[in-house]
Design a protein around this motif. Structure first.
Motif, short mmCIF file in Angstrom:
data_model
loop_
_atom_site.label_atom_id
_atom_site.label_comp_id
_atom_site.label_asym_id
_atom_site.label_seq_id
_atom_site.Cartn_x
_atom_site.Cartn_y
_atom_site.Cartn_z
N LEU A 1 7.32 -8.22 6.74
CA LEU A 1 6.68 -6.91 6.74
C LEU A 1 7.75 -5.84 6.54
CD1 LEU A 1 4.18 -5.07 7.27
CD2 LEU A 1 4.84 -5.09 9.69
N ILE A 2 7.47 -4.89 5.64
CA ILE A 2 8.37 -3.77 5.38
C ILE A 2 7.56 -2.48 5.41
CG2 ILE A 2 9.92 -2.67 3.71
CD1 ILE A 2 10.58 -5.44 2.65
N VAL A 3 8.04 -1.49 6.14
CA VAL A 3 7.42 -0.17 6.15
C VAL A 3 8.47 0.86 5.74
CG1 VAL A 3 5.68 -0.76 7.88
CG2 VAL A 3 7.91 0.10 8.62
N GLY A 4 8.03 1.91 5.06
CA GLY A 4 8.99 2.89 4.57
C GLY A 4 8.41 4.29 4.50
N TYR A 5 9.30 5.26 4.48
CA TYR A 5 8.95 6.67 4.40
C TYR A 5 9.90 7.34 3.41
CZ TYR A 5 9.10 11.64 5.74
OH TYR A 5 9.11 13.01 5.73
N GLU A 6 9.34 8.05 2.43
CA GLU A 6 10.15 8.76 1.43
C GLU A 6 9.86 10.25 1.52
OE1 GLU A 6 11.07 8.74 -3.42
OE2 GLU A 6 9.58 7.37 -2.56
N ARG A 7 10.90 11.05 1.55
CA ARG A 7 10.80 12.50 1.68
C ARG A 7 11.58 13.18 0.57
NH1 ARG A 7 8.88 17.31 4.39
NH2 ARG A 7 10.58 18.82 4.31
N ARG A 8 10.92 14.09 -0.14
CA ARG A 8 11.60 14.88 -1.17
C ARG A 8 12.44 15.95 -0.51
NH1 ARG A 8 8.84 18.03 -4.15
NH2 ARG A 8 10.10 17.89 -6.03
N ILE B 1 0.85 -1.18 0.00
CA ILE B 1 0.00 0.00 0.00
C ILE B 1 0.90 1.23 0.00
CG2 ILE B 1 -0.22 0.09 2.52
CD1 ILE B 1 -3.07 0.77 0.06
N GLN B 2 0.57 2.20 -0.86
CA GLN B 2 1.39 3.40 -1.02
C GLN B 2 0.50 4.63 -0.83
OE1 GLN B 2 2.65 2.63 -5.07
NE2 GLN B 2 4.41 1.41 -4.42
N ARG B 3 0.96 5.58 -0.03
CA ARG B 3 0.21 6.81 0.25
C ARG B 3 1.09 8.01 -0.08
NH1 ARG B 3 -1.88 11.20 0.87
NH2 ARG B 3 -3.49 11.75 2.42
N PHE B 4 0.62 8.86 -0.99
CA PHE B 4 1.40 9.99 -1.48
C PHE B 4 0.79 11.31 -1.00
CE2 PHE B 4 1.47 6.55 -4.58
CZ PHE B 4 2.83 6.27 -4.63
N SER B 5 1.64 12.26 -0.65
CA SER B 5 1.20 13.61 -0.31
C SER B 5 2.13 14.60 -1.02
CB SER B 5 1.22 13.83 1.20
OG SER B 5 2.55 13.78 1.70
N ASP B 6 1.96 15.88 -0.72
CA ASP B 6 2.77 16.88 -1.43
C ASP B 6 4.26 16.73 -1.15
OD1 ASP B 6 0.54 17.95 -2.56
OD2 ASP B 6 0.33 19.57 -1.10
N HIS B 7 4.60 16.36 0.08
CA HIS B 7 6.01 16.35 0.48
C HIS B 7 6.54 14.97 0.87
CE1 HIS B 7 4.95 20.68 1.87
NE2 HIS B 7 5.21 20.65 0.59
N HIS B 8 5.63 14.03 1.11
CA HIS B 8 6.04 12.74 1.65
C HIS B 8 5.31 11.61 0.94
CE1 HIS B 8 7.10 15.37 5.08
NE2 HIS B 8 5.85 15.79 5.00
N ALA B 9 5.87 10.42 1.10
CA ALA B 9 5.17 9.19 0.70
C ALA B 9 5.41 8.14 1.78
CB ALA B 9 5.67 8.69 -0.64
#
Length: 363
Positions: A278-285, A243-251
Motif C-alpha cells: 500500500l502506498i499513499v501520497g500527497y502532492e502540493r504545488r 486512485i487519484q484525487r485532484f483539487s486546485d492546490h493539492h492532489a
C-alpha cells in the motif's frame, strides 16, 4: 532518527499548506514518486512502480531515468551485543564469523550500500491505454555513508547498533536464516542488469470530476536466467490500482498492489507467495514549476516462521519519502529522500533518489 524525520515532515507540510498558490487542473500534477523498494534482497523480485498522474494522448511517449542510492545496516540483537563488546574498530573476517556462528539462536548482519538505475520507456496507444518497459542495473559496494551516519548518531544521541566495531565502508553479509548460512565480506557481485519489467496501464474508468483511476499489470521476466543477487530466475507478475484525487492546490493518491512472487531458491531462500503493498501520497504545488511530494509505503514481509525466527525480519516494512518535482518545459526533475520507519532491521536506513523524465505529454 524517526522522531526527527516525522517532525521535519510535519513542519514542511504545515509550511507548504500555508503558501498561496494559483489554481491548477489535473494536468498540472506529476503523481507519486516512481521509486521502488530498495531492500537489498527485494531487488530480485517484481515491485510495482507507483503510478504517475500525467494524462497523455495516442502516440505520446516518455522516457524516465531514476538513480537511487541506499544505505543498509541491519543486525540481529545477539550480533549487536557481540559487536558492542568488541574493543576498537576492525575488518570482520573468519574469526568474527566463527564467533557469530557460535552465538545462540539465529543471527544476522547486513552492512552494504547499493546504487540502482532504472530506465523506463512508455508508449500510449490511446489516451487511456499505454505500455511500458523498465530496464534496471544495480551496483553493490561498501559505499561512503558510514562516517556520516555515525556522526549523526553521535551528535543527536542515537544508539549506534554496534557500528563502531566494524571498519567503515566495508561490505559485511552474515546470514543464518534457519541454518541456510551465507557469509561474505565483500560485495557478493560487482553488479549488473536486473530482470526487465514489462507492463500495461489503463486509465479510462469513468470517475467523478477531479478523480482518476489507474489500473496496471506487469511482469518481471528472467531473460538471462538465475544470477545470484540479480535474478531469481523466475517470473513474477503483479497488478496495481491507484486512485487519484485532484483539487486546485493539492492532489491525493492511494495505490494498492499485489505481486505474485515465485520465490527464491538461493540465499535467502523464500517460498512462492502473494505480496501486497500500500502506498499513499500527497502532492502540493509550491509554484507553477515546483511541487512537493510526500508519500508513505507499507508492505508485508516475505519471510515466515518457516524461513526465520528473527522477529525484525518477520515484521511489516514501513518507509516514508519526501521529495520535490521541478518542471522545465516537457521535462521533470525530481529529488527525494526515503527514511526507514519503525522496523529498522528489515529495510534500508536511508535512501536518496534523483530522477529525470521527458514526454510530449508534459504540455
Amino acid at each position: 532518527v524517526l522522531c526527527g524525520c516525522v517532525r521535519l515532515t510535519l513542519a514542511v507540510l504545515i509550511f507548504t499548506l500555508a503558501l498561496p498558490v494559483a489554481a491548477a487542473d489535473q494536468h498540472s500534477y506529476i503523481g507519486l514518486l516512481r521509486a521502488r523498494d530498495l531492500t537489498p534482497f527485494g531487488l530480485t523480485r517484481l515491485d510495482m512502480r507507483p503510478a504517475h498522474a500525467v494524462a497523455g494522448q495516442a502516440g505520446d511517449w516518455a522516457i524516465e531515468t531514476e538513480l537511487a542510492y541506499q544505505h543498509t545496516w541491519a543486525v540481529s540483537p545477539n550480533v549487536e551485543n557481540y559487536l558492542k563488546a568488541l574493543p576498537g574498530r576492525r575488518e570482520l573476517g573468519p574469526a568474527e564469523l566463527e564467533d557469530i556462528s557460535n552465538l545462540p539462536g539465529e543471527n544476522y548482519l547486513l552492512d552494504l550500500e547499493l546504487a540502482l538505475l532504472d530506465v523506463t520507456f512508455h508508449y500510449a496507444f490511446t489516451s487511456h491505454w499505454s505500455i511500458y518497459a523498465v530496464m534496471s542495473g544495480v551496483s553493490y559496494s561498501g559505499g561512503f555513508l558510514d562516517g556520516t551516519i555515525e556522526s549523526f548518531h553521535d551528535n543527536f544521541g542515537f544508539t549506534d547498533y554496534g557500528r563502531p566495531a566494524v571498519r567503515r565502508d566495508d561490505v559485511n553479509i552474515i546470514l543464518d536464516l534457519k541454518s541456510t548460512q551465507f557469509a561474505s565480506f565483500s560485495a557478493p557481485t560487482a553488479g549488473g542488469l536486473l530482470d526487465p519489467t514489462f507492463g500495461i496501464r489503463y486509465s479510462g474508468v469513468r470517475m467523478p470530476t477531479k478523480w482518476n483511476l489507474v489500473v496496471e499489470a506487469a511482469a518481471k521476466v528472467p531473460l538471462q536466467g538465475f544470477r545470484p543477487f540479480l535474478s531469481t530466475g523466475r517470473t513474477d507478475v503483479g497488478v496495481q490500482a491507484t486512485i487519484q484525487r485532484f483539487s486546485d492546490h493539492h492532489a491525493f493518491y492511494a495505490s494498492a498492489s499485489a505481486v505474485y512472487y515465485d520465490g527464491n531458491l538461493d540465499t535467502p531462500r523464500t517460498q512462492p507467495q502473494t505480496v501486497p503493498t500500500l502506498i499513499v501520497g500527497y502532492e502540493r504545488r509550491l509554484t507553477d514549476r515546483t511541487h512537493l511530494i510526500v508519500q508513505g509505503y507499507a508492505s508485508l514481509s516475505i519471510y515466515s516462521r518457516e524461513d526465520t525466527d528473527l522477529d525484525d525480519l518477520l515484521k511489516n516494512k514501513y518507509q516514508a519519502s519526501l521529495g520535490l518535482y521541478q518542471r522545465r518545459g516537457r521535462s521533470v526533475f525530481s529529488f527525494a529522500v526515503t527514511e526507514n520507519l519503525q522496523n529498522l532491521n528489515n529495510t534500508p536506513d536511508v535512501g536518496f533518489q534523483m530522477g529525470f523524465a521527458y514526454s510530449p505529454a508534459l504540455r
